[in-house]
Scaffold this motif. Sequence first.
Motif, PDB file in Angstrom:
ATOM      1  N   GLY A   1      27.352  48.011  38.213  1.00 29.79           N
ATOM      2  CA  GLY A   1      27.623  47.588  36.845  1.00 29.79           C
ATOM      3  C   GLY A   1      28.348  46.259  36.853  1.00 29.79           C
ATOM      4  O   GLY A   1      28.733  45.749  37.912  1.00 29.79           O
ATOM      5  N   ARG A   2      28.556  45.702  35.672  1.00 29.74           N
ATOM      6  CA  ARG A   2      29.209  44.399  35.575  1.00 29.74           C
ATOM      7  C   ARG A   2      30.650  44.549  35.107  1.00 29.74           C
ATOM      8  O   ARG A   2      30.944  45.341  34.214  1.00 29.74           O
ATOM      9  N   ILE A   3      31.528  43.744  35.717  1.00 34.45           N
ATOM     10  CA  ILE A   3      32.948  43.782  35.349  1.00 34.45           C
ATOM     11  C   ILE A   3      33.390  42.383  34.918  1.00 34.45           C
ATOM     12  O   ILE A   3      32.696  41.388  35.156  1.00 34.45           O
ATOM     13  N   GLY A   4      34.539  42.328  34.271  1.00 29.51           N
ATOM     14  CA  GLY A   4      35.082  41.052  33.841  1.00 29.51           C
ATOM     15  C   GLY A   4      36.494  40.841  34.337  1.00 29.51           C
ATOM     16  O   GLY A   4      37.219  41.792  34.620  1.00 29.51           O
ATOM     17  N   ILE A   5      36.897  39.580  34.450  1.00 33.41           N
ATOM     18  CA  ILE A   5      38.242  39.225  34.896  1.00 33.41           C
ATOM     19  C   ILE A   5      38.734  38.072  34.028  1.00 33.41           C
ATOM     20  O   ILE A   5      38.077  37.032  33.928  1.00 33.41           O
ATOM     21  N   VAL A   6      39.890  38.261  33.389  1.00 31.90           N
ATOM     22  CA  VAL A   6      40.461  37.245  32.503  1.00 31.90           C
ATOM     23  C   VAL A   6      41.848  36.851  33.001  1.00 31.90           C
ATOM     24  O   VAL A   6      42.716  37.719  33.168  1.00 31.90           O
ATOM     25  N   PHE A   7      42.050  35.567  33.244  1.00 32.87           N
ATOM     26  CA  PHE A   7      43.353  35.044  33.636  1.00 32.87           C
ATOM     27  C   PHE A   7      43.976  34.338  32.438  1.00 32.87           C
ATOM     28  O   PHE A   7      43.367  33.438  31.852  1.00 32.87           O
TER      29      PHE A   7
END
Length: 242
Positions: A168-174
């Motif tokens: 599946g696809r994941i996200g990362i926010v800085f």
Amino acid sequence: MFYWLLRHWVVGPFMTRVFRPWVSGLENIPASGGAIIAGNHLSVIDSFLMPLVLDRRVYFLAKSDYFNGKGLKGRLVRWFFLGVGQLPMDRSGGEKSSQSLGAALEKLQDGQLVGIYPEGTRSPDGKLYRGRTGVARMVLDARVPVIPCVMVDTEKIMPIGKRLPRVGRIGIVFGEPLDFSRYYNLEGDRFVLRSITDEIMVTLNRISDQEYVDMYASSVKSRIDAERRAPAAAPIADPAAR
């Protein structure tokens, strides 16, 4: 050497193809110098996926259980975690926990990036929980900025209790760096430690879509475990059936 082999030739290429991370805010990561990356914690794979999108190495505080296994399996797990930059964190409190934070402090003073989960453990239900003040102590001791980091959908990829992740696809926010220099030299003030920690958690809550709960995640986990262990209540007899 082992870290770069895993990062660029083994784990990195495989995981980025499988989980196709989308990333926002990479410009907030400093090109050099020490900084704390403080994130939410949804899945055991958070510590492996987030560093893959950065050019710099990240040292994570991981629970000491991963380093204390017995036999061949225990040695292999310990070897792997040390090889990918994980630092053992004793969560029992007191002197042992202070020593664990000391190892991370050394990395920060050497100009490295250190990742930490202020909640202290994975969220049991996808919500964001109250932060523990260990992160604030690190901020004031190392005198470095804090980069908030939000992991998105990793709990769907590898929920608690699962041994293998799903595709599946994941996200990362800085988020933008947080500067706490106004609190330097106030390390002994518990209200300052709580203020710093709460500001970090408010920022994580603002840039994520998680519901915030003003409780420690470990307390919620203990309650859930107790409910699971409790025997089911006996059914009440229906008088009319007699």
